[in-house]
Scaffold this active site. Sequence first.
Site, PDB file in Angstrom:
ATOM      1  N   SER A 107       0.866  -1.473   0.265  1.00  0.00           N
ATOM      2  CA  SER A 107       0.087  -0.190   0.868  1.00  0.00           C
ATOM      3  C   SER A 107       0.358   0.816   0.109  1.00  0.00           C
ATOM      4  O   SER A 107       0.760   2.638   0.154  1.00  0.00           O
ATOM      5  CB  SER A 107      -0.574  -0.031   1.152  1.00  0.00           C
ATOM      6  OG  SER A 107      -0.448   0.299   2.599  1.00  0.00           O
ATOM      7  N   HIS A 126      -5.103  -4.708  -1.486  1.00  0.00           N
ATOM      8  CA  HIS A 126      -5.166  -3.343  -2.910  1.00  0.00           C
ATOM      9  C   HIS A 126      -5.273  -4.084  -4.136  1.00  0.00           C
ATOM     10  O   HIS A 126      -4.625  -3.167  -5.296  1.00  0.00           O
ATOM     11  CB  HIS A 126      -3.772  -2.202  -2.119  1.00  0.00           C
ATOM     12  CG  HIS A 126      -4.256  -1.982  -1.019  1.00  0.00           C
ATOM     13  ND1 HIS A 126      -4.580  -0.584  -1.787  1.00  0.00           N
ATOM     14  CD2 HIS A 126      -3.918  -1.600   0.347  1.00  0.00           C
ATOM     15  CE1 HIS A 126      -4.586   0.426  -0.056  1.00  0.00           C
ATOM     16  NE2 HIS A 126      -4.354  -0.364   0.518  1.00  0.00           N
ATOM     17  N   LYS A 145     -11.767  -0.901  -0.100  1.00  0.00           N
ATOM     18  CA  LYS A 145     -11.341  -0.633  -1.226  1.00  0.00           C
ATOM     19  C   LYS A 145     -12.344  -0.228  -2.610  1.00  0.00           C
ATOM     20  O   LYS A 145     -12.960   0.306  -3.097  1.00  0.00           O
ATOM     21  CB  LYS A 145     -10.003  -1.246  -0.950  1.00  0.00           C
ATOM     22  CG  LYS A 145      -9.487  -0.788   0.976  1.00  0.00           C
ATOM     23  CD  LYS A 145      -8.107  -1.618   0.561  1.00  0.00           C
ATOM     24  CE  LYS A 145      -7.292  -0.773   2.023  1.00  0.00           C
ATOM     25  NZ  LYS A 145      -8.015  -1.365   2.861  1.00  0.00           N
TER      26      LYS A 145
END
Length: 397
Positions: A185, A213, A245
């Site tokens: 990240s 992610h 996310k």
Amino acid sequence: MRDPTSFLRSEYDDLVRADLDWKLRLLGGPSLPWSIVDGKKVLMFCSNNYLGLSNHPALKEAALEAIRTHGAGSGSVRPIAGNMDLHVELERRLARFKGAEASLVYQSGFATNSGLIPQLVGEGDLVISDELNHGSIIDGVRLSRAERGVFKHADTADLERVLLEAERHAPTYRRILIITDGVFSMDGDIAPLDRIAALGQQHGAMVYVDDAHGEGVLGEGGRGVVSHFHLSRDEVQVEMGTFSKAFGVVGGHISGSRDLVNFAYNKSRTWLLSGSHPPATAAACLAAIDVLEREPEHVRRLWEHTRRFKKSMTELGFDLGRSETPITPVIVKESSLAKRLSQRLFELGVFALPIVYPMVAKDKARIRTIMNAALTAEDVEFATAAFAKAGKELSII
């Protein structure tokens, strides 16, 4: 009498003096490409809302309908009376989307790692972790009481060294777990999961990937890093992810074998002892899967914007590190410079936060930008122009 809580103020004051405290900005309304932050309309350039789904009409309508049909809350933890049909359907659909036998939804990504890792390994076992893994992995490993091995970031030769040392260990380890982020990240680089998985098979180790992610970003239709490398469930035993996310909602999850899911929901205390998601949350997550399957243009547009931004920023002379994904760090080295750059960008209409020590090394301070599919090409150009102006003013470029 001595105040037993005096350390709270003292340690907070130390953070303030060192300029290491979080100064929270206020989002006034939905997370949109152009959002109201601290009362100012700015281009949102640092949210995890990769595909812009948090404000997608299908997700909002699904959430509203679930409130009408199922109420505002679930009423319990899932093992007792909070296991709704929406939760079960979400796991069925997620498993199909991931190409797995089964999936299990947790309350958050952090709860997934901190709740599952300590059950997979314990005393007499070994966890081998990438040195840049997320804090939730680190906490899960600490809770496990297993021995710890660390390999250099994304360095499979070093991972092999640790595995070979483990084979010589006496007594023999009961279990070995290799764990890595899928996309890191802070730098936006991708773990060499294909090579990690191969080493896991060679040495009889479980492989666990945190793909928070990577989902919605990598792989076929945004199915994640396991799909990106065309790996099987025999090669990566635990695929962890999050709905907070790219899916645009909230919650953590795992996908893998039916045995994994049966084991997890009977053993993970973060799952067993936390209230289940409100109906609106589960329904919105289901709708997000629908959108990813029906509307591939979101993932395609995310990458178009990412390539455009990286190319322009590189041509301007900015240091983008080793990013391979829509997470693009703009590395300026000094913490004070990163903070000044962030403030100047905000004044110019771009909201992008500084990441400084101790979150990164002292000489690796940066502005971490995260691309969003809901932006337009003109929005990306606006952000690039703001970086160019601020970068020249601060003698970064």
